[in-house]
Design an enzyme around this catalytic site. Structure first.
Site, PDB file in Angstrom:
ATOM      1  N   GLN A   1      -7.746  -2.079  -1.158  1.00 27.86           N
ATOM      2  CA  GLN A   1      -8.729  -3.172  -1.168  1.00 27.86           C
ATOM      3  C   GLN A   1      -9.753  -2.979  -0.048  1.00 27.86           C
ATOM      4  O   GLN A   1     -10.939  -3.208  -0.239  1.00 27.86           O
ATOM      5  CB  GLN A   1      -8.024  -4.510  -1.036  1.00 27.86           C
ATOM      6  CG  GLN A   1      -8.910  -5.648  -1.490  1.00 27.86           C
ATOM      7  CD  GLN A   1      -8.091  -6.837  -1.925  1.00 27.86           C
ATOM      8  OE1 GLN A   1      -7.570  -7.568  -1.089  1.00 27.86           O
ATOM      9  NE2 GLN A   1      -7.955  -7.039  -3.230  1.00 27.86           N
ATOM     10  N   PHE A   2      -9.282  -2.537   1.097  1.00 32.54           N
ATOM     11  CA  PHE A   2     -10.148  -2.135   2.202  1.00 32.54           C
ATOM     12  C   PHE A   2      -9.542  -0.860   2.793  1.00 32.54           C
ATOM     13  O   PHE A   2      -8.310  -0.741   2.845  1.00 32.54           O
ATOM     14  CB  PHE A   2     -10.210  -3.219   3.287  1.00 32.54           C
ATOM     15  CG  PHE A   2     -11.026  -4.424   2.882  1.00 32.54           C
ATOM     16  CD1 PHE A   2     -12.358  -4.528   3.262  1.00 32.54           C
ATOM     17  CD2 PHE A   2     -10.468  -5.425   2.116  1.00 32.54           C
ATOM     18  CE1 PHE A   2     -13.115  -5.628   2.878  1.00 32.54           C
ATOM     19  CE2 PHE A   2     -11.217  -6.525   1.731  1.00 32.54           C
ATOM     20  CZ  PHE A   2     -12.555  -6.633   2.119  1.00 32.54           C
ATOM     21  N   ALA A   3     -10.399   0.028   3.248  1.00 29.33           N
ATOM     22  CA  ALA A   3      -9.906   1.269   3.863  1.00 29.33           C
ATOM     23  C   ALA A   3      -8.892   0.952   4.951  1.00 29.33           C
ATOM     24  O   ALA A   3      -7.891   1.652   5.116  1.00 29.33           O
ATOM     25  CB  ALA A   3     -11.071   2.058   4.450  1.00 29.33           C
ATOM     26  N   ASP A   4      -9.152  -0.136   5.682  1.00 30.86           N
ATOM     27  CA  ASP A   4      -8.294  -0.523   6.800  1.00 30.86           C
ATOM     28  C   ASP A   4      -6.822  -0.631   6.382  1.00 30.86           C
ATOM     29  O   ASP A   4      -5.924  -0.330   7.160  1.00 30.86           O
ATOM     30  CB  ASP A   4      -8.750  -1.878   7.345  1.00 30.86           C
ATOM     31  CG  ASP A   4     -10.252  -1.941   7.573  1.00 30.86           C
ATOM     32  OD1 ASP A   4     -10.652  -2.155   8.713  1.00 30.86           O
ATOM     33  OD2 ASP A   4     -11.014  -1.742   6.599  1.00 30.86           O
ATOM     34  N   PHE A   5      -6.582  -1.109   5.150  1.00 33.75           N
ATOM     35  CA  PHE A   5      -5.195  -1.338   4.720  1.00 33.75           C
ATOM     36  C   PHE A   5      -4.508  -0.043   4.321  1.00 33.75           C
ATOM     37  O   PHE A   5      -3.291  -0.008   4.133  1.00 33.75           O
ATOM     38  CB  PHE A   5      -5.153  -2.331   3.545  1.00 33.75           C
ATOM     39  CG  PHE A   5      -5.795  -3.660   3.879  1.00 33.75           C
ATOM     40  CD1 PHE A   5      -5.788  -4.136   5.182  1.00 33.75           C
ATOM     41  CD2 PHE A   5      -6.428  -4.409   2.906  1.00 33.75           C
ATOM     42  CE1 PHE A   5      -6.389  -5.345   5.501  1.00 33.75           C
ATOM     43  CE2 PHE A   5      -7.030  -5.620   3.222  1.00 33.75           C
ATOM     44  CZ  PHE A   5      -7.006  -6.091   4.529  1.00 33.75           C
TER      45      PHE A   5
ATOM     46  N   GLU B   1       0.821  -1.213   0.000  1.00 34.89           N
ATOM     47  CA  GLU B   1       0.000   0.000   0.000  1.00 34.89           C
ATOM     48  C   GLU B   1       0.854   1.263   0.000  1.00 34.89           C
ATOM     49  O   GLU B   1       0.508   2.261  -0.634  1.00 34.89           O
ATOM     50  CB  GLU B   1      -0.962  -0.001   1.195  1.00 34.89           C
ATOM     51  CG  GLU B   1      -2.136  -0.951   1.044  1.00 34.89           C
ATOM     52  CD  GLU B   1      -1.792  -2.400   1.371  1.00 34.89           C
ATOM     53  OE1 GLU B   1      -0.657  -2.647   1.856  1.00 34.89           O
ATOM     54  OE2 GLU B   1      -2.636  -3.282   1.144  1.00 34.89           O
TER      55      GLU B   1
ATOM     56  N   HIS C   1     -11.618  -5.228   8.340  1.00 34.00           N
ATOM     57  CA  HIS C   1     -12.263  -5.036   7.040  1.00 34.00           C
ATOM     58  C   HIS C   1     -13.515  -4.183   7.206  1.00 34.00           C
ATOM     59  O   HIS C   1     -14.461  -4.323   6.454  1.00 34.00           O
ATOM     60  CB  HIS C   1     -12.641  -6.381   6.416  1.00 34.00           C
ATOM     61  CG  HIS C   1     -11.461  -7.238   6.095  1.00 34.00           C
ATOM     62  ND1 HIS C   1     -10.762  -7.924   7.055  1.00 34.00           N
ATOM     63  CD2 HIS C   1     -10.847  -7.502   4.914  1.00 34.00           C
ATOM     64  CE1 HIS C   1      -9.775  -8.600   6.485  1.00 34.00           C
ATOM     65  NE2 HIS C   1      -9.788  -8.355   5.189  1.00 34.00           N
TER      66      HIS C   1
END
Lengths: 322, 411, 345
Positions: A80-84, A58, A125
């Protein structure tokens, strides 16, 4: 034909690729596979060489996007997910966000963050990170709540010269549908009155707009209470004027967000209203957020972790007592 | 020749001072550009302080072993103009001026007031917020001496206090505002005074009078010669009191121009639906006001029984709630207490109250008999909401009441 | 400052064969010299209290940094310098005034007082403005090159960035180099192992035998060079840059040397052990270069002296001019953080 929220994202990406040679997409699994949420399905075939799979890096993805933006491209990054995206925080907030201020050269990149909770997604996620990004100068942070906004604001974000954090809500992806992608044309930076009312104002954004409208319907059925719902649409900038105009009408404020409670968008709203519109308040300005724990996996715990129509209505009842 | 300072540099981001280890120069020495001439020690490192130009040392201000803050002048060089131009170094004077720039708290009075200095584009206009409130009331003022903060308001609500209750307190807050601390001090103070509990009746009257007093009330008076009235009274079997005569005359006068008893709400005058007028009855620890209905349509003789009944019920505290509702004005006979003058206060939901004083025997010159003759004279006092009625309107109303009372047989 | 190890006749790299770099040496040396003279002045300005914040020098890095950028072409290539790349910046064409204005906080400078010292650049001229977060330039340059590929103007272009031994420990370095390798970009990643990341030595920084061993793991070409040997460095850089330009993918160049100063001028580098100060790593690349240039007959001593005097005068003049310029004024700065002013809060 009905368009879902994810259809709107897909259409905005497609139209941007079609209309602007500078646009390219970069992210994990977005090529042949079409992305974890199918936001880019089929686009690699349509626009060869402009829809690129990225390694699971990222930080490098954001660095690449920034470099490409400096060279005249319009990168659209899919986390892919905001979390990442926390892995990319440095490149986004320290590198891209400071760049115009430091050098006078803008960085036209868009970072898409599939945000927010869905049942069973658990702690990594489900997060809503908009407030973290908004707290750094130099970024635009948008949080569309409607299908038309998802389309229009993504097209608009890609055309902005400044870096944009585009927070799209995963729960809305397939749950929210509309007959059209064409909205009212409100620009980024302007909030919308989703539902007019006179007894209290709910200021919220993204998926919580729909939960707030449900709460408003409950209270109308219950006692004829007319709750005004303000959809911020973008949380940086925040349309403070529209919020204060609404509080002037209702005298009561509840700020609702799906993010964690410490600081954040709801705190910002309450603080602005308390500072600039204290004399318009009939009741203490209130806020409602998710619980201050990681986001739980089990749907029953999850449903109680975030604001719901029931908890929003309960908070509003407290306000209406004053 | 100009003097150029050698300064204590900032040797590290968190360094505020450094200690002189060794002075490698003395007055009279020639120094070269970019040479280290003073060795200093910070808590992080040992470093050399440099000169930025060629010149001659004329004074050493620093001492070995001593600690000096960053920016201190450690020594002075004498440097010629050409060398200053070549290297761009600052002279002592320029250095002092630059320091002043950085520290507005310095000597320059104008700089001290930087925040109030109007400097072309120094300030931006604040963003104007124009909330669209579509006719809903939005308070315009934010603060002032009358302002009660949400915190103060909450404490007053705890204690059941109204704004009038804190009128005795001198505020110490911003703009003379009464603070919670002021309130608590005042409560401690009155704790030392004798007290009794106010009865529910007292609280009711207090609330009513407090609300009424929020309006601009004015009073006017007119003498009333009562002899004809008193004479007529004797002719009736029911022997009605002067209050009933006044009630009836007041009703007729209002009925002729009901707007005078109107009630102002916002930009609307609410007119009477019927000429229902109350009469103030003193009861234990308070006042009750039973209402006589449609007084303009009933003859005096027919009212005596109803009047007596209502007064009796009031005195016995047996008055039904409905009997006190919907009045448009009140008559009070404070003359029953021997009072000859008063300014009664109307009920909060009424614009008018008419007071009757005690009758007094007075000599009055009679043109008919060319002599002073004795008459019984009282005062009529009318209090009105000056938002609704002016002195002229009140005077005409009162004159009409007096005129009607001179023909008691028509009442 | 690290005391210099005297360069003896035996230490000199005595080579007649200059492997085709002979014609490049004058411009490389000139960049090295200008950088050294400029940085000596910056140090002096700092120690006279004229520069706030900090001064970070590339003393000892001049041959490596200057050689790399001497093989790049401003207007075509990309050079993303880091903290110790004054020689590379100079070789890439950075103006003296950009340096003095940024260090002395002139409002005329490229950063207008909003950023200082080494955090400066001309991103639209192929030289990004570094941030302090190490390794972040690798992906940035990769992205710049990917953009050019998509725009069809990558042909003949090289992107280079410079880092230190400390930066190789960051995730950004790993992610960036891996991404560049995946994309097979024409990139040169220079890692100058100057033995210390601030005060931390190699033994607490990495455990592989040599940083160049990592090249194989990333699937990129690796080059190793003694960083204070101008001719060796020039040969290596020429080779690496050509390989990248000719489609050989990313090139990792690891150069060993000793930082001949503290981390910044506030740091006296007292942690550098005596044996290291006395080792071959501590030889000053400037002195080595001068010996090599004289031996090879490229310059005479008097020419070198003349060049130095010229460089000193240029620097002095730039500093004198900059000191007369205005500092930024808080009321006159527009404080804008975004191109779209209407979206500012």
């Amino acid at each position: 034909m009905d368009f879902s929220y994810i259809d709107a994202i897909h259409a905005a990406l497609n139209d941007s690729l079609r209309d602007d040679d500078r646009v390219f997409l970069y992210g994990q699994d977005i090529g042949k596979f079409g992305g974890a949420f199918k936001a880019t399905k089929g686009l690699q075939d349509l626009y060869p060489g402009r829809v690129l799979d990225a390694p699971i890096s990222e930080d490098a993805m954001a660095g690449v996007a920034m470099g490409a933006a400096l060279e005249g491209m319009r990168p659209v990054l899919e986390m892919q997910f905001a979390d990442f995206s926390t892995i990319a925080l440095n490149q986004i907030v320290n590198h891209a966000a400071t760049h115009f201020y430091r050098t006078g050269v803008p960085v036209p990149m868009t970072v898409r963050l599939p945000s927010g909770g869905t049942p069973g997604s658990g702690p990594f996620h489900s997060q809503s990170l908009e407030a973290i990004y908004a707290s750094f100068p130099g970024l635009v942070v948008v949080t569309p709540a409607t299908v038309a906004d998802a389309y229009q604001m993504l097209v608009e974000s890609i055309q902005l010269e400044d870096p944009v954090i585009f927070c799209e809500h995963k729960f809305l992806y397939r749950w929210l549908k509309s007959s059209t992608l064409q909205g009212d044309g409100l620009p980024i930076g302007k909030a919308r009155i989703t539902r007019a009312g006179k007894h209290a104002t709910v200021v919220t954004y993204s998926a919580m707009v729909h939960e707030a409208v449900r709460a408003a319907e409950m209270l109308y059925d219950e006692g004829g209470w007319e709750i005004e719902v303000v959809d911020l649409r973008s949380i940086k900038p925040i349309d403070t004027d529209t919020v204060i105009a609404s509080v002037a009408r209702t005298g009561r404020l509840l700020a609702v967000g799906e993010a964690f409670p410490w600081g954040g968008v709801t705190a910002e709203i309450v603080s602005r209203v308390a500072a600039d519109a204290f004399h318009l308040l009939d009741a203490p300005p209130a806020r409602l957020n998710a619980r201050d724990t990681p986001i739980p996996y089990h749907p029953k715990l999850w449903a109680d972790h975030r604001p719901t129509p029931q908890t929003i209505a309960a908070s509003l009842r407290n306000l209406l007592k004053y | 020749m100009p003097s150029v300072p050698i300064l204590m540099p900032q040797l590290g981001e968190s360094i505020a001072e450094a200690t002189i280890l060794r002075l490698e120069i003395a007055p009279g020495d020639r120094v070269e550009t970019d040479h280290e001439v003073i060795e200093v020690e910070t808590n992080k490192a040992t470093m050399g302080v440099t000169t930025l130009c060629c010149g001659e040392v004329i004074e050493i201000l620093a001492k070995e072993g001593e600690t000096y803050p960053v920016g201190s002048v450690l020594a002075l060089l004498e440097v010629d103009e050409a060398e200053i131009k070549r290297t761009g170094v600052s002279t002592v004077e320029e250095h002092m001026a630059e320091e002043g720039d950085d520290q507005p708290a310095g000597s320059d009075a104008e700089e001290e007031n930087l925040h109030f200095k109007v400097d072309d584009d120094a300030y931006r206009e604040p963003k104007v917020i124009e909330p669209n409130v579509k006719g809903l009331p939005v308070p315009a003022g934010r603060a002032g001496a009358h302002y009660i903060s949400p915190r103060m308001r909450a404490r007053m609500n705890d204690l059941g206090l109204q704004a009038a209750d804190i009128s005795a307190i001198v505020g110490s807050g911003a703009g003379g505002r009464v603070t919670v601390e002021d309130l608590e001090k005042f409560l401690d103070y009155i704790d030392t005074w004798p007290r009794s509990n106010a009865s529910p009746m007292r609280m009711g009257v207090a609330d009513s009078m407090r609300r009424s007093w929020t309006r601009p009330l004015a009073s006017v008076g007119h003498p009333l010669v009562m002899d004809k009235l008193l004479h007529h009274r004797k002719s009736l079997a029911s022997k009605p009191g002067p209050t009933l005569y006044v009630l009836r005359a007041f009703a007729i006068a209002i009925a002729e121009n009901p707007a005078v008893a109107g009630y102002l709400i916002g930009d609307k005058i609410v007119h009477p639906r019927a000429i229902d007028i109350g009469v103030a009855v003193q009861v234990e620890d308070g006042v009750l006001v039973p209402i006589l209905r449609s007084l303009d349509t009933k003859k005096l003789a027919d009212l005596a029984a109803e009047y007596a009944d209502l007064v009796k019920q009031a005195r016995n505290r047996r008055l039904a709630d409905e009997a006190t509702r919907g009045g448009i004005a009140t008559v009070t006979n404070f003359g029953t207490f021997g009072l000859t003058w008063g300014t009664p206060i109307p009920l909060p939901n009424e614009t008018l109250i008419l007071g009757l004083s005690a009758g007094v025997k007075k000599p009055v010159w009679s043109e008919d008999v060319q002599a002073f003759v004795p008459v019984t004279e009282a005062e009529l006092a009318l209090t009105f909401d000056h938002r609704v009625v002016d002195g002229g309107g009140a005077g005409m109303l009162l004159n009409r009441v007096v005129q009607l009372l001179q023909r008691p047989e028509d009442l | 400052m690290i005391p210099l190890v005297p360069v003896t006749r035996e230490d000199r790299i005595d080579r007649n064969d200059l492997s085709g770099v002979r014609e490049d040496l004058p411009r490389i040396y000139l960049a090295m010299l200008r950088a050294r003279v400029l940085e000596d002045k910056l140090s002096s300005l700092y120690k006279a209290g004229k520069i706030v914040g900090g001064v970070y020098l590339g003393r000892g890095h001049e041959a490596v940094s200057g050689s790399l950028a001497s093989y790049l072409h401003r207007g075509i290539d990309i050079f993303a310098p880091l903290i110790r790349d004054q020689a590379g910046r100079t070789a890439f064409g950075e103006s003296l005034m950009d340096v003095t204005r940024t260090y002395l906080g002139s409002v005329e400078g490229p950063m207008k007082g909003r950023d200082g010292n080494i955090h400066r650049g001309r991103p639209q001229e192929g030289m990004p403005a570094m941030i302090s977060h190490l390794g972040s330039s690798v992906a940035l340059v990769a992205g710049m090159l990917m953009a050019r590929r998509m725009q069809g103007r990558l042909e003949g272009v090289v992107g280079a960035t410079s880092l230190g031994d400390g930066a190789t420990s960051t995730g950004a370095f790993h992610e960036g180099l891996n991404t560049a390798a995946v994309e097979k970009l024409p990139m040169v990643v220079l890692v100058v192992n100057n033995q210390f990341a601030y005060s931390t030595g190699n033994d607490r920084q990495f455990a592989c035998a040599d940083l160049v061993d990592r090249a194989r793991g990333y699937g990129v070409a690796g080059h190793k060079v003694q960083g204070n040997d101008l001719i060796a460095v020039a040969e290596t850089m020429k080779k690496a840059v050509s390989a990248a330009r000719d489609g050989g993918g990313p090139q990792l160049v690891v150069a060993d040397l000793l930082r001949l100063c503290g981390h910044g001028e506030h740091d006296d580098a007292s942690y550098v052990p005596a044996e290291m100060r006395a080792s071959g790593l501590a030889r000053d690349c400037m002195q080595v270069a001068e010996g090599q240039l004289i031996d090879a007959g490229v310059f005479s001593r008097s020419q070198l002296d003349e060049m130095r005097a010229q460089a000193v005068a240029e620097v002095q003049s730039a500093v004198a001019q900059t000191q007369q310029e205005s500092a930024p004024h808080p009321h006159h700065d527009d404080w804008r953080t975004m191109y779209h002013g209407e979206l500012e809060e």
